[in-house]
Design an enzyme around this catalytic site. Structure first.
Site, PDB file in Angstrom:
ATOM      1  N   LYS A 139      -6.922 -12.172  -9.298  1.00 31.51           N
ATOM      2  CA  LYS A 139      -8.107 -12.216  -8.449  1.00 31.51           C
ATOM      3  C   LYS A 139      -9.171 -11.217  -8.912  1.00 31.51           C
ATOM      4  CE  LYS A 139      -8.913 -11.443  -3.626  1.00 31.51           C
ATOM      5  NZ  LYS A 139      -8.378 -11.086  -2.332  1.00 31.51           N
ATOM      6  N   LYS A 148     -12.791  -5.278  -7.309  1.00 28.41           N
ATOM      7  CA  LYS A 148     -13.692  -4.189  -7.674  1.00 28.41           C
ATOM      8  C   LYS A 148     -12.924  -2.949  -8.092  1.00 28.41           C
ATOM      9  CE  LYS A 148     -14.406  -3.549  -2.762  1.00 28.41           C
ATOM     10  NZ  LYS A 148     -15.236  -4.084  -1.710  1.00 28.41           N
ATOM     11  N   LYS A 169       0.833  -1.217   0.000  1.00 24.67           N
ATOM     12  CA  LYS A 169       0.000   0.000   0.000  1.00 24.67           C
ATOM     13  C   LYS A 169       0.860   1.257   0.000  1.00 24.67           C
ATOM     14  CE  LYS A 169      -4.433  -1.619   1.710  1.00 24.67           C
ATOM     15  NZ  LYS A 169      -5.475  -1.494   2.751  1.00 24.67           N
TER      16      LYS A 169
END
Ligand code: TRP
Length: 335
Positions: A200, A203, A118
């Protein structure tokens, strides 16, 4: 003779309110959450405090939080059976987070792969919350003395950290926390992108054809499955190298409750086109009542707010016991 009633073991898990869930979130997590309600004492919450570690549009975050809450209910999480609440409504979480921060080590937090990923992705906002994120999560879990925590592979390291932290705390200050175990969904429940079946389903994928949102309507769902990437063979079997077909077989198997060999048999000799449509139909059938219930619930804001308040109150009463015990042990004077 009176029957001895065994207390059920506690399950706890959280999900961040970052937009409508995908079929991947549904099959990988929420289907299991729903089933576990029968056998365990379950607590599920919307991890809105965790979402603040990435910059959010405030109005969107508020909207997503109430929608995520409604979605859990629409997916069958029943507030009569389970404790359902919003993390920031229960102030013990932030408070526990602070106490635990003082037992967490910079070195171990710096080793978290999610922190590294991140930080690379949001290089302009490597805030301290991103770094202490796993401590907040540890507090979420430990406050409720959870036995099992169902999480995806991406949270496995955070759970290991939670166990280490709890053991360290117990060692220094005396026994306060139960050491939780992970509860990992079966491998089959991992859902891959419809456009690139080696990655994977997500969204945040810029190509909306790659994922199914659980609020997509039937024509959209069918269209996305029609375009799903497969392979150049013509055999509907689950086999290494057939990522697209394997993914579709998995989805159909979870949606219909049929085993993989049963699915292979059902479509033996049939074309990919027919199979894709059958998978699309099975998903549309399953998601239809969820979408209807969600649409009904979001129109009942008062009702949702009431349920949130009841959940927060119950969560507070359970979690404060652990918080007070921990505060006492470290030497804080209780008021
Ligand atoms: N970090 C988890 C995620 O992003 C969400 C979460 C927060 C959580 N607190 C938790 C999951 C406690 C399980 C237990 O998926």
């Amino acid at each position: 003779m009176e029957e001895q009633k065994q207390a059920k073991q506690r399950i706890l898990s959280g999900i961040q309110p970052t937009g409508v869930f995908t079929l991947g979130n549904y099959m990988g997590a929420i289907v299991n959450w729903e089933q576990m309600q029968e056998d365990y004492d379950c607590a599920y919450f919307i991890a809105d405090l965790h979402s603040l570690t990435v910059r959010q549009e405030p109005a969107e975050l508020r909207k997503h939080t109430i929608e995520a809450f409604a979605l859990l209910l629409a997916c069958g999480i029943d507030p009569e059976k389970s404790l359902v609440f919003v993390q920031s409504h229960v102030h013990t979480h932030a408070e526990m987070g602070w106490v635990l921060c003082c037992s967490a080590l910079m070195g171990e937090l710096g080793r978290m792969t999610q922190f590294k990923d991140k930080s690379a992705k949001h290089a302009d906002n490597i805030n301290a919350g991103l770094f202490t994120y796993p401590v907040l999560m540890a507090g979420d879990i430990l406050l409720y003395q959870a036995d099992y925590v169902p999480v995806g592979q991406d949270q496995r390291q955070h759970l290991e950290f939670t166990r280490d932290l709890a053991e360290r705390f117990n060692h220094f200050y005396g026994n306060v926390f139960k050491i939780p175990d992970g509860y990992y969904p079966k491998a089959g429940a991992k859902v891959m992108s419809l456009q690139d079946p080696t990655s994977k389903m997500s969204k945040s994928d810029p190509n909306p054809n790659s994922f199914i949102s659980i609020l997509d309507d039937r024509p959209v769902i069918l269209n996305k499955f029609k375009r799903a990437v497969t392979d150049s063979e013509a055999e509907i079997v689950y086999r290494e190298g057939k990522d697209g077909i394997n993914n579709l077989i998995t989805i159909y198997s979870v949606m219909t409750g049929k085993s993989i060999p049963e699915v292979e048999k059902e479509f033996e000799g049939q074309g990919y086109g027919t199979f894709k449509m059958a998978v699309g139909e099975s998903v549309a059938d399953r998601l239809q009542p969820i979408r209807d219930e969600f649409n009904r619930l979001v129109g009942e804001k008062k009702y949702l707010e009431e349920l949130m308040a009841v959940g927060a109150d119950r969560a507070y009463r359970i979690s404060r016991r652990t918080l007070e015990k921990a505060k006492k042990k470290v030497g804080l004077l209780l008021p």
